[in-house]
Write an enzyme that holds these catalytic residues in place. Structure first.
Site, PDB file in Angstrom:
ATOM      1  CE1 TYR A 158      -1.803   2.797   3.319  1.00  0.00           C
ATOM      2  CE2 TYR A 158      -3.160   3.174   1.181  1.00  0.00           C
ATOM      3  CZ  TYR A 158      -2.723   3.497   2.422  1.00  0.00           C
ATOM      4  OH  TYR A 158      -3.406   4.593   3.098  1.00  0.00           O
ATOM      5  CG  ASP A 243      -2.965  -3.200   7.711  1.00  0.00           C
ATOM      6  OD1 ASP A 243      -2.682  -2.094   7.257  1.00  0.00           O
ATOM      7  OD2 ASP A 243      -4.254  -3.267   8.211  1.00  0.00           O
ATOM      8  CB  ILE A 245      -7.388  -2.821   6.997  1.00  0.00           C
ATOM      9  CG1 ILE A 245      -8.118  -1.861   6.911  1.00  0.00           C
ATOM     10  CG2 ILE A 245      -6.704  -3.022   5.404  1.00  0.00           C
ATOM     11  CD1 ILE A 245      -7.897  -0.322   6.569  1.00  0.00           C
ATOM     12  CE  LYS A 281      -9.134   0.664   3.132  1.00  0.00           C
ATOM     13  NZ  LYS A 281      -9.231   1.712   2.006  1.00  0.00           N
TER      14      LYS A 281
END
Lengths: 454, 505
Positions: A158, A243, A245, A281
């Site tokens: 990312y 992570d 997410i 998200k």
């Protein structure tokens, strides 16, 4: 008449303020600007740029809106809202305890468990709330690393990490190079290489940071690979940040294997494992700023909690979402329906791209596909370069009018890959984008196919 | 801000902790191990925990500890609640009957919701009697003033640089300004001799001390109105401070978080921006606009600390740009921005709220001051804030910080009042305490005064002792400041220069 004095220079700002490490000069952000200048609208601007660079989830808002309509007390304070745990406006308005609303933490823990199909337990007292995952990742970096240290991060990753993890912390990122030859999976060799690279540059590796499911790949990590990563961090005596997410967006097999599941069978590694989550998200609520640091290390939890003072979640928002997520029936229905819709969107996109002759990495999660345009970079002789990729990206942005994210902005080691989002627009708009893609590929094929001799 | 800090003892680690690199290990927060140790062992945390275990409740626990260490404004919630009832769309996320849920759910633009910034700019101007105009594009929204102050430090100071801060100051600054930024605080010593006002001599002295420590001074940070003093900084002092930062080529941060708690008509709050405006256009010539930055928040005026709404205001485009990007790490929830855009955009509400809130604060403050006076305890004359700066030095067994600590423990344990000792605010003189009044009902404040009276009367038995204390409180004494108002009026008649000379004596 006295002449105008020259304005005195303002006193200098800090190095942090004046460095470019905020990262906003990369193509990732340039694409957004082009979109802002000429945004697609089916009626008023049908030839505008379609935004496919924003990983937002817009497919399940109706479910959230439905809940709020049926439970208006969740958003207000008139009468006790079931599950909210807060009786009145004033109690809620005064609540700034960095432990966070207990009912909200319990609701988050329960939601995270549901997402993992009950394969891992989450203790609400280990949940530290932050204003978004952006804050959670920076917070963990401050806690686990010193300025000059390095975090090892598998590529592609990312683009926001370059800013979030490095800017104010002074910590470096050393890429762990992954390749398409094995579907961009992390290997022990790549981890070792990155570790050596950090050491050679005089940096202490503080930990490995994974995104699982991966952004931008849209894939979940295999259990065996996750085990390898865990073994690696144990061997090097460093931390692991996972992570997660996108954990709620796994829509096809294999199921998510969260590091939380592995920790339960390997308690010896617990102290070095930390998980980041967010509702931006899965619930499509980036505006509400809800992030989580979940750590199995008590000292990290305590420190993170204190540090969260700089980035607390609005108590108003905690209250509303506590009511929503502690409604078990709603939460389960949401997870199930959201996954299904994402799967349909994903499959629709992949099929459309396939018809246009554009392959993607096989994905099972996320709000995007990892599109393979390497074929379009060849033909000039020699290896494809990042410059080639950026030329193609520019073409896509200004001619095809699709804002997609070039792999180089994600530090991908192979030019020609692009991340393309599918969940931040209507199905109709997606079809317009796919049609444009199809026409573009037709033109490209015609232009590059050698004419047959009659 | 007093954040509850319950006792968390780390459980025994299983297996090898990667954070501990050697037997003489750092803690798991390699950056600032001291910060966590300090936070856990700080006396006020201990008192906070005592309160948590035994909180006063008029009905359920009338013998419990009364919380007087929390600077919250609980006096005017009914006004906000009324408004909420009459404006259900603000909570229901509707605009003109249509749902704006999706728009808000997706809104994470770090430039902030335009409607909210516009309303906030107007509200901040209204608080200052429209003597200053705020440009919404110069506002950076942050998750509370805690976040705003830290972000400004990141923007203005490198690791190891220093900011000068007048004492006594808000204890939270030690963490907020230094922890992750690596910046240093050098105190500017203020004393009761002149009502704890900042003097040029004190600023110069602090600057010299910073230089001796080889620290580069990047700016001055003031809180105006002051926490813990409860006083608005006089215009003459603001002028003096602006001159100082201009001469040294450094920044000035003015934390105006208490600007909406100013309740005095005779001593109104003056923002540093008014002082700059009065110097315009010369201010722009000397680059003053670019070096002065204001911090604000809705936590104190509106009593909404839980909503995490803070702001940086600066006319320096580079600061606004950097701080805006940094706000990504602490954005305000769009749900909350939407609610407050409607609330603060309602001019009838804000006008009514500002006027009524001011009256209630003054009334409650008077109740505390009168109650203390009747026991022979004096305070610094205040004109703002949610607390008084109280002189209990005559009640200490020894005139020292040990004496202050021992008095404080008695007041927390035996009297059952959680007040804040001046030493936690870095006050250079022992015996001063910050006592909050706006976070409880009038009845509870009464109970607190009764308890204090009983304590003073039994602890200081002896014929006429209370009477003697009362007389001492009425007459100016060297250890007790004259009512500030007298100093103010006299000083304001002079030019700034001679006011300085007076303060130095």
């Amino acid at each position: 008449m006295v002449g105008k004095l020259l304005p005195a220079a303002s006193p200098a700002l800090s190095h942090v303020a004046t460095s470019g490490a905020h990262g906003e000069d990369s193509p990732y952000f340039a694409g957004w600007r082009a979109y802002d200048d000429d945004p697609y609208d089916a009626v008023s601007n049908p030839s505008g740029v379609i935004q496919m660079g924003l990983a937002e989830n817009q497919v399940s808002f109706d479910l959230l809106e439905g809940f709020l309509r049926e439970h208006p007390e969740a958003a207000g304070w008139g009468g006790a809202a079931a599950g909210s745990g807060v009786a009145s406006f004033r109690d809620n308005a005064l609540f700034q305890d960095y432990h966070g609303l207990k009912t909200f933490r319990k609701a988050m823990a329960s939601f995270m468990e549901k997402i993992r199909g009950g394969k891992a337990r989450f203790d609400p007292d280990r949940i530290v709330l932050t204003a978004g995952a952006t804050a959670a990742n920076e917070l963990l970096t401050f806690i686990l690393a010193n300025p000059g240290d390095a975090l090892l991060i598998p590529t592609p990753y990312y683009p926001g990490f370059d800013r979030d993890l490095r800017w104010r912390t002074g910590v470096n990122i050393v890429p762990v190079h992954c390749h398409s030859a094995n579907g961009f999976q992390v290997t022990v060799a790549a981890l070792e290489d990155a570790y050596e690279e950090a050491a050679a540059a005089g940096m202490r590796a503080a930990g490995v940071l994974l995104t699982n499911p991966s952004n931008p790949l849209g894939t979940t990590m295999k259990r065996s690979v996750l085990e390898d990563v865990l073994d690696f961090v144990v061997r090097k005596n460093i931390h692991l940040i996972s992570d997660e997410i996108y954990s709620g967006s796994v829509f096809a097999a294999p199921d998510l294997v969260s590091v939380a599941e592995l920790v339960e069978s390997r308690p010896d590694v617990a102290d070095r494992v930390h998980i980041v989550y967010s509702l931006s998200k899965d619930l499509g609520l980036p505006g509400f700023r809800v992030g989580v640091v979940y750590s199995y290390n008590d000292a990290v939890v305590t420190t993170a909690r204190r540090m969260s003072s700089f980035t607390l979640v609005s108590s108003q928002t905690q209250k509303t979402l506590a009511a929503m997520l502690s409604d078990d029936a709603f939460a389960e229905e949401y997870i199930r329906t959201n996954r299904e819709r994402l799967r349909m969107r994903h499959d629709h996109m992949v099929a459309g791209l396939a018809r246009a002759g554009v392959p993607c990495l096989q994905g099972n999660a996320g709000l995007f596909v990892w599109m393979d345009m390497r074929r379009l970079l060849l033909g000039g002789g020699g290896e494809a370069t990042v410059a080639d990729e950026l030329r193609l990206w520019d073409l896509m942005l200004h001619e095809v009018k699709l804002n997609i994210s070039p792999g180089s902005s994600c530090h991908c080691s192979e030019p020609g890959w692009f991340r393309v989002c599918f969940a931040n627009m209507s199905l109709d708009t997606l079809d317009v984008a796919l049609a444009r893609m199809g026409r573009f590929m037709d033109r490209w094929n015609k232009a590059t196919t050698p004419q047959k001799e009659h | 801000m007093a954040v509850v800090d319950t006792l968390d003892m780390p459980k025994k680690h299983k297996g090898h902790d990667p954070c501990l690199r050697s037997p003489t290990s750092r803690s798991c927060c390699p950056r600032r191990p001291d910060a966590t140790a300090t936070a856990r062992t700080r006396p006020t945390s201990w008192a906070g925990r005592k309160y948590e275990k035994n909180p006063f409740d008029a009905v359920a626990n009338p013998g419990g500890i009364i919380q007087m260490g929390l600077a919250e404004n609980q006096l005017s919630f009914d006004l906000v609640e009324d408004w909420l009832e009459k404006n259900p769309d603000a909570l229901g996320l509707r605009r003109g009957g249509a749902s704006v849920f999706r728009e808000l759910a997706l809104f994470q633009d770090y430039h902030g919701l335009p409607a909210f910034k516009n309303a906030l700019a107007r509200f901040m101007s209204e608080q200052r009697g429209h003597r200053v105009a705020f440009d919404p594009s110069n506002i950076v929204l942050t998750a509370g003033a805690t976040s705003a102050n830290e972000a400004l430090m990141f923007c203005l100071a490198d690791q190891g640089d220093a900011f000068l801060i007048p004492t006594p100051y808000y204890p939270g600054f030690d963490r907020d300004l230094k922890w992750r930024t690596g910046a240093e605080i050098v105190p500017v010593h203020c004393t009761s001799a002149n009502g704890f006002r900042v003097t040029r001599a004190a600023l110069d002295d602090a600057y010299r001390r910073a230089q001796k420590r080889r620290l580069r001074v990047k700016g001055v940070l003031i809180t105006n109105p002051s926490n813990p003093l409860g006083t608005a900084v006089p215009r003459a002092d603001l002028d003096m401070i602006v001159d100082f930062v201009a001469a040294k080529g450094i920044h000035l941060v003015s934390d105006e978080i208490y600007s909406g708690t100013a309740f005095s008509d005779s001593m109104p709050f003056v923002s540093v921006l008014e002082v700059l405006a009065a110097r315009a256009p010369r201010a722009a010539d000397y680059g003053l606009d670019g070096r002065v930055h204001v911090v604000y928040s809705l936590s104190k005026d509106l009593g909404l600390p839980g909503f995490r709404v803070g702001a940086i205001y600066s006319s320096n485009p580079a600061v606004v740009s950097a701080a805006t990007k940094m706000s990504s790490f602490g954005l305000v929830s769009s749900q909350t921005q939407f609610l407050l855009a409607a609330l603060l955009g309602d001019k009838d509400f804000t006008r009514g709220y500002l006027a009524e809130n001011k009256l209630r604060l003054k009334e409650r403050r008077d109740q505390l001051v009168d109650g203390l006076k009747a026991i022979g305890i004096g305070c610094l004359e205040s004109d703002a804030g949610l607390f008084c700066w109280v002189d209990m030095s005559h009640l200490m067994r020894s005139r020292s910080f040990e004496g202050e600590m021992s008095l404080w423990k008695k007041v927390v344990f035996d009297v059952g009042l959680n007040i804040s000792p001046g030493s936690s605010c870095h006050c250079s003189e022992p015996g001063w305490f910050r006592v909050c009044f706006a976070n409880m009902s009038a009845k509870t404040l009464d109970v607190a005064m009764q308890r204090l009276r009983a304590f003073v009367e039994t602890s200081y038995k002896g014929a006429g002792t209370v009477g003697a204390l009362r007389r001492a409180a009425a007459a100016p004494a060297r250890s007790m400041s004259c009512p500030l108002a007298m100093n103010m009026k006299w000083a304001l008649r002079l030019t700034p220069l001679s006011a300085d000379r007076k303060a130095e004596r």
